[in-house]
Design a protein around this motif. Sequence first.
Motif, PDB file in Angstrom:
ATOM      1  N   ALA A 285       0.840  -1.209   0.000  1.00 55.56           N
ATOM      2  CA  ALA A 285       0.000   0.000   0.000  1.00 55.56           C
ATOM      3  C   ALA A 285       0.868   1.250   0.000  1.00 55.56           C
ATOM      4  O   ALA A 285       0.592   2.234  -0.691  1.00 55.56           O
ATOM      5  CB  ALA A 285      -0.932  -0.019   1.211  1.00 55.56           C
ATOM      6  N   LYS A 286       1.966   1.203   0.784  1.00 57.43           N
ATOM      7  CA  LYS A 286       2.870   2.335   0.859  1.00 57.43           C
ATOM      8  C   LYS A 286       3.528   2.588  -0.506  1.00 57.43           C
ATOM      9  O   LYS A 286       3.629   3.715  -0.966  1.00 57.43           O
ATOM     10  CB  LYS A 286       3.946   2.030   1.919  1.00 57.43           C
ATOM     11  CG  LYS A 286       4.437   3.243   2.681  1.00 57.43           C
ATOM     12  CD  LYS A 286       5.694   2.961   3.481  1.00 57.43           C
ATOM     13  CE  LYS A 286       5.457   2.094   4.705  1.00 57.43           C
ATOM     14  NZ  LYS A 286       6.713   1.849   5.453  1.00 57.43           N
ATOM     15  N   GLU A 287       3.973   1.493  -1.139  1.00 58.32           N
ATOM     16  CA  GLU A 287       4.615   1.632  -2.450  1.00 58.32           C
ATOM     17  C   GLU A 287       3.642   2.174  -3.493  1.00 58.32           C
ATOM     18  O   GLU A 287       4.005   2.999  -4.332  1.00 58.32           O
ATOM     19  CB  GLU A 287       5.182   0.277  -2.905  1.00 58.32           C
ATOM     20  CG  GLU A 287       6.467  -0.077  -2.155  1.00 58.32           C
ATOM     21  CD  GLU A 287       6.825  -1.560  -2.255  1.00 58.32           C
ATOM     22  OE1 GLU A 287       6.230  -2.261  -3.090  1.00 58.32           O
ATOM     23  OE2 GLU A 287       7.680  -2.003  -1.471  1.00 58.32           O
ATOM     24  N   THR A 288       2.402   1.679  -3.438  1.00 59.44           N
ATOM     25  CA  THR A 288       1.393   2.166  -4.383  1.00 59.44           C
ATOM     26  C   THR A 288       1.150   3.659  -4.163  1.00 59.44           C
ATOM     27  O   THR A 288       1.055   4.435  -5.119  1.00 59.44           O
ATOM     28  CB  THR A 288       0.073   1.390  -4.195  1.00 59.44           C
ATOM     29  OG1 THR A 288       0.365  -0.005  -4.265  1.00 59.44           O
ATOM     30  CG2 THR A 288      -0.934   1.749  -5.271  1.00 59.44           C
ATOM     31  N   ALA A 289       1.082   4.060  -2.890  1.00 57.73           N
ATOM     32  CA  ALA A 289       0.860   5.474  -2.574  1.00 57.73           C
ATOM     33  C   ALA A 289       2.034   6.332  -3.054  1.00 57.73           C
ATOM     34  O   ALA A 289       1.849   7.427  -3.589  1.00 57.73           O
ATOM     35  CB  ALA A 289       0.651   5.642  -1.066  1.00 57.73           C
ATOM     36  N   ALA A 290       3.244   5.786  -2.881  1.00 60.39           N
ATOM     37  CA  ALA A 290       4.439   6.538  -3.291  1.00 60.39           C
ATOM     38  C   ALA A 290       4.490   6.730  -4.804  1.00 60.39           C
ATOM     39  O   ALA A 290       4.980   7.736  -5.310  1.00 60.39           O
ATOM     40  CB  ALA A 290       5.697   5.816  -2.804  1.00 60.39           C
ATOM     41  N   GLN A 291       3.945   5.730  -5.523  1.00 57.26           N
ATOM     42  CA  GLN A 291       3.953   5.819  -6.987  1.00 57.26           C
ATOM     43  C   GLN A 291       2.877   6.767  -7.504  1.00 57.26           C
ATOM     44  O   GLN A 291       2.950   7.234  -8.637  1.00 57.26           O
ATOM     45  CB  GLN A 291       3.745   4.425  -7.597  1.00 57.26           C
ATOM     46  CG  GLN A 291       5.020   3.580  -7.596  1.00 57.26           C
ATOM     47  CD  GLN A 291       4.720   2.113  -7.813  1.00 57.26           C
ATOM     48  OE1 GLN A 291       3.628   1.757  -8.210  1.00 57.26           O
ATOM     49  NE2 GLN A 291       5.699   1.260  -7.572  1.00 57.26           N
ATOM     50  N   ALA A 292       1.848   6.983  -6.698  1.00 60.65           N
ATOM     51  CA  ALA A 292       0.700   7.772  -7.173  1.00 60.65           C
ATOM     52  C   ALA A 292       1.009   9.275  -7.170  1.00 60.65           C
ATOM     53  O   ALA A 292       2.004   9.711  -6.621  1.00 60.65           O
ATOM     54  CB  ALA A 292      -0.515   7.481  -6.301  1.00 60.65           C
TER      55      ALA A 292
END
Lengths: 292, 292
Positions: A285-292
Amino acid sequence: MAANLKTIVSSATQTVEISRDGPTVIIGERINPTGRKVVLQALREGNFDIVRQDAKEQVAAGAAILDVNAGVPGADEPALLQQVMRAVMEVTDVPLCIDTANPKALEAALKSYRGKALVNSVNGEERSLNTVLPLVEEYGAAVIGLCMDDNGIPDTPEKRLAVADKIIERAARLGIDVANVIIDPLALTMGADSKAGWIALRTTELIVREFGVNISMGASNISFGMPDRRYINATFIAMAIHAGLTCPITNPLVPEVAIAILAADLCMGRDDYGMRWIQAYRQRAKETAAQA
Amino acid sequence: MAANLKTIVSSATQTVEISRDGPTVIIGERINPTGRKVVLQALREGNFDIVRQDAKEQVAAGAAILDVNAGVPGADEPALLQQVMRAVMEVTDVPLCIDTANPKALEAALKSYRGKALVNSVNGEERSLNTVLPLVEEYGAAVIGLCMDDNGIPDTPEKRLAVADKIIERAARLGIDVANVIIDPLALTMGADSKAGWIALRTTELIVREFGVNISMGASNISFGMPDRRYINATFIAMAIHAGLTCPITNPLVPEVAIAILAADLCMGRDDYGMRWIQAYRQRAKETAAQA
């Protein structure tokens, strides 16, 4: 039913226990020039940046051991393998799985390695048994035994079990504890034989029941030539964990595969309170948020 | 090892064979108001549009049998269940799995059903055995037996095996062929007990080895309360297929689950030349292209 065995491998500073009681141990497969032209070219040029990158990324993605292969055609493999190992050890402390078919390269690697290495691999061929097992014994390593012999790769689970039996017995004769022998039942390509997956799964069950040893598997070839390979690999690895696979050689950078391994451990009751599952979810979830 | 049994269920025009030799049979779970407020409300209003839609979509996504549940609190279940079944049969020809805890609703449904229905479910409680099994025998149906009895749901695979034994034995006394008894080992929520998945898998193995019967499972509850449930469900169902699951009750509209079932069949050697896998891949590619 044989009792479940524990295999210990280590680096100078880290110890990894492979067993059916603990989580699945991922052996990262990527440090290998076979089929990866860019790695092949870099190794030829003495450039180890990709190797370091592969090492770091695989460990971050969950690899507990790294397979290291320096099989560059025409190269001085004993020297190159040690260079690659040094590059890996510059950036990570995980134990290594020394992957070579060259006895001189294997001996040099074992001699310089600090810790208890995993050797990939011995098989049931007389020449392999006679050259690899004495080195495993001398350096106190663990070894992966492939279910093939001088007659090739057997086409039934029962015959592959017989090869595993032979490897374990020959190791024992040299004083190598059966807990230090990990068996690879060989997962061949289903594109060539629809039964290849089933044969590997069934072989795994037979070997675990008979010997209780740990099971490794190069679990990516199974889907060769099929579309959407990552889904097949993820599903197969989960089924193989149910059959008894404990230390797959695979690519943890494929999210489907890494997730399937975590989910399989959860479903096998090897992830108390789902803590590892939930932690990995938060990380995604953190990685997805960082990519967004 | 008991021989693998085949269970046949049918509608007026279609026959489905459940066995360990063929592909996994998906029993679509969605026609069920439990936990689906919008369905509950529609059924209360006598509106069956969602039911028809659920029926069509699940069959298109690979369901070979549809579970039909009309458990609306306070409703006239015998009448409502038949209305729901009629709505489903208006739009699809697949066999039905009659899902009710109400003996009157079950009898009325079996009386009106054309073909050989699957009954969901009997369990090891005396009251259940005494009311459900005679109806199964009278109407020549097949039945799903849940591994629970008057003492609740046993907490070990061995005790669940004993309940399966009891259900099979009681069915046999009434002249019901063991091939017409499908056992559900009960997959409980891992959020409440980390071992719940393992218990269901191990129970499945024991029952298959002992009786060779087909195995069903509501395979979606396992992940209740966990994040990224679809990945857990997909992995668990693949592992359960390896253990012996042949007819999961699940939602084929979840792509991860439908793909895992196809991949599991491929890995079990039940998809010659990977034809079903490749066909499903092409279908997915077509749908993706249509959406783009």
